[in-house]
Design an enzyme around this catalytic site. Structure first.
Site, PDB file in Angstrom:
ATOM      1  N   HIS A   1      41.467  28.857  41.733  1.00 32.58           N
ATOM      2  CA  HIS A   1      40.672  29.979  42.245  1.00 32.58           C
ATOM      3  C   HIS A   1      40.460  31.038  41.163  1.00 32.58           C
ATOM      4  O   HIS A   1      39.340  31.535  40.987  1.00 32.58           O
ATOM      5  CB  HIS A   1      41.371  30.604  43.445  1.00 32.58           C
ATOM      6  CG  HIS A   1      40.729  31.864  43.932  1.00 32.58           C
ATOM      7  ND1 HIS A   1      39.691  31.874  44.839  1.00 32.58           N
ATOM      8  CD2 HIS A   1      40.967  33.169  43.614  1.00 32.58           C
ATOM      9  CE1 HIS A   1      39.321  33.120  45.062  1.00 32.58           C
ATOM     10  NE2 HIS A   1      40.076  33.934  44.335  1.00 32.58           N
ATOM     11  N   GLU A   2      41.533  31.386  40.444  1.00 33.80           N
ATOM     12  CA  GLU A   2      41.399  32.399  39.392  1.00 33.80           C
ATOM     13  C   GLU A   2      40.505  31.898  38.259  1.00 33.80           C
ATOM     14  O   GLU A   2      39.752  32.673  37.667  1.00 33.80           O
ATOM     15  CB  GLU A   2      42.778  32.793  38.866  1.00 33.80           C
ATOM     16  CG  GLU A   2      43.687  33.440  39.911  1.00 33.80           C
ATOM     17  CD  GLU A   2      43.033  34.612  40.627  1.00 33.80           C
ATOM     18  OE1 GLU A   2      42.195  35.307  40.007  1.00 33.80           O
ATOM     19  OE2 GLU A   2      43.343  34.836  41.808  1.00 33.80           O
TER      20      GLU A   2
ATOM     21  N   HIS B   1      36.905  32.522  38.917  1.00 33.24           N
ATOM     22  CA  HIS B   1      36.396  33.813  38.459  1.00 33.24           C
ATOM     23  C   HIS B   1      36.000  33.756  36.983  1.00 33.24           C
ATOM     24  O   HIS B   1      35.025  34.388  36.566  1.00 33.24           O
ATOM     25  CB  HIS B   1      37.446  34.896  38.664  1.00 33.24           C
ATOM     26  CG  HIS B   1      37.690  35.246  40.100  1.00 33.24           C
ATOM     27  ND1 HIS B   1      36.659  35.532  40.975  1.00 33.24           N
ATOM     28  CD2 HIS B   1      38.845  35.349  40.814  1.00 33.24           C
ATOM     29  CE1 HIS B   1      37.177  35.806  42.163  1.00 33.24           C
ATOM     30  NE2 HIS B   1      38.490  35.697  42.102  1.00 33.24           N
TER      31      HIS B   1
ATOM     32  N   HIS C   1      32.344  34.565  35.406  1.00 36.87           N
ATOM     33  CA  HIS C   1      32.115  35.466  34.271  1.00 36.87           C
ATOM     34  C   HIS C   1      31.316  34.762  33.180  1.00 36.87           C
ATOM     35  O   HIS C   1      30.385  35.344  32.595  1.00 36.87           O
ATOM     36  CB  HIS C   1      33.453  35.957  33.726  1.00 36.87           C
ATOM     37  CG  HIS C   1      33.329  36.954  32.621  1.00 36.87           C
ATOM     38  ND1 HIS C   1      33.472  36.603  31.286  1.00 36.87           N
ATOM     39  CD2 HIS C   1      33.059  38.273  32.633  1.00 36.87           C
ATOM     40  CE1 HIS C   1      33.301  37.679  30.540  1.00 36.87           C
ATOM     41  NE2 HIS C   1      33.056  38.708  31.315  1.00 36.87           N
TER      42      HIS C   1
END
Length: 231
Positions: free
Chosen positions: A100-101, A104, A108
């Protein structure tokens, strides 16, 4: 003195209760899913590094941070920061959070619009959060004499509400990217894919409740402002 209607207390009480239940459910699921090992034995760090490489991202580092479920991606330092319960653990919950991280980080890298908007709001939200309660309190106390102060507080609080609302698609999209990659990369299988999806869905609910709570509070302040102005 600022009066709070019974219906307002019921609304805020319901939101607080739902928030507590969802948080407790997330903690319960994470603890349960942390007991389910990954078939390939990869750690959260291994999963994160592989997801970044598989998506052609080589300028983001995976690091370790203290705490429990303090995982986050920092676009300024280009780091995926994994907590103690994720970084070195080799279970489905750790894999889901790590992916999940990294979702991100992919956002980006691909200039995902809602993430760009949320990042642009950060300076204003940080400023607002430091003073908004004092501005609102002062505004409610002297609303009849100086309504502009209350209105300024509402605008400041609206920024935090907007931030909460923009956060929803950012978090949901990151989870979607994570689930898709975990399955395509063979990190999860038919038995564990649903478990990873369940863990991330529970985490997403916390953001939904936070956004609803912020929205309800914003409307409450607006009603106070409009009610006092109509006197």
């Amino acid at each position: 003195m600022i009066a709070t209607t019974p219906s307002a207390w019921i609304l805020f009480g319901a939101i607080a209760l739902i928030s507590w239940l969802i948080s407790a459910n997330l903690q319960r699921k994470f603890k349960k899913y942390s007991q389910i090992p990954l078939p390939n034995g990869m750690s959260g760090k291994d999963v994160a590094e592989k997801m970044l490489r598989d998506n052609g991202i080589y300028d983001v580092q995976v690091t370790h941070v203290a705490g429990h479920l303090t995982d986050h991606f920092n676009p300024l330092t280009k780091t995926v920061n994994l907590s103690e319960s994720v970084y070195s653990q080799r279970n489905v919950a750790a894999a889901a959070v790590a992916a999940h991280e990294c979702g991100h980080a992919l956002q980006h890298a691909h200039a995902y619009a809602p993430l760009k908007m949320r990042s642009a709001l950060v300076p204003a939200v940080n400023f607002s959060s430091n003073i908004v309660q004092w501005v609102l309190l002062g505004g409610m106390l002297i609303l009849e004499k100086f309504p502009q102060l209350m209105l300024s507080g509402i605008i400041l609080f609206a920024l935090t509400t907007l931030f909460s609302l923009v956060t929803l698609p950012v978090e949901i999209n990151a989870s979607q990217r994570a689930i898709a990659w975990l399955g395509n990369a063979g990190i999860t299988n038919i038995q564990t894919a649903g478990i990873a999806r369940s863990a991330l869905r529970s985490a997403a609910y916390t953001y939904v409740v936070a956004a609803l709570g912020s929205l309800a509070t914003l409307f409450y302040y607006i009603m106070i402002f409009m009610g006092r102005r109509d006197r």
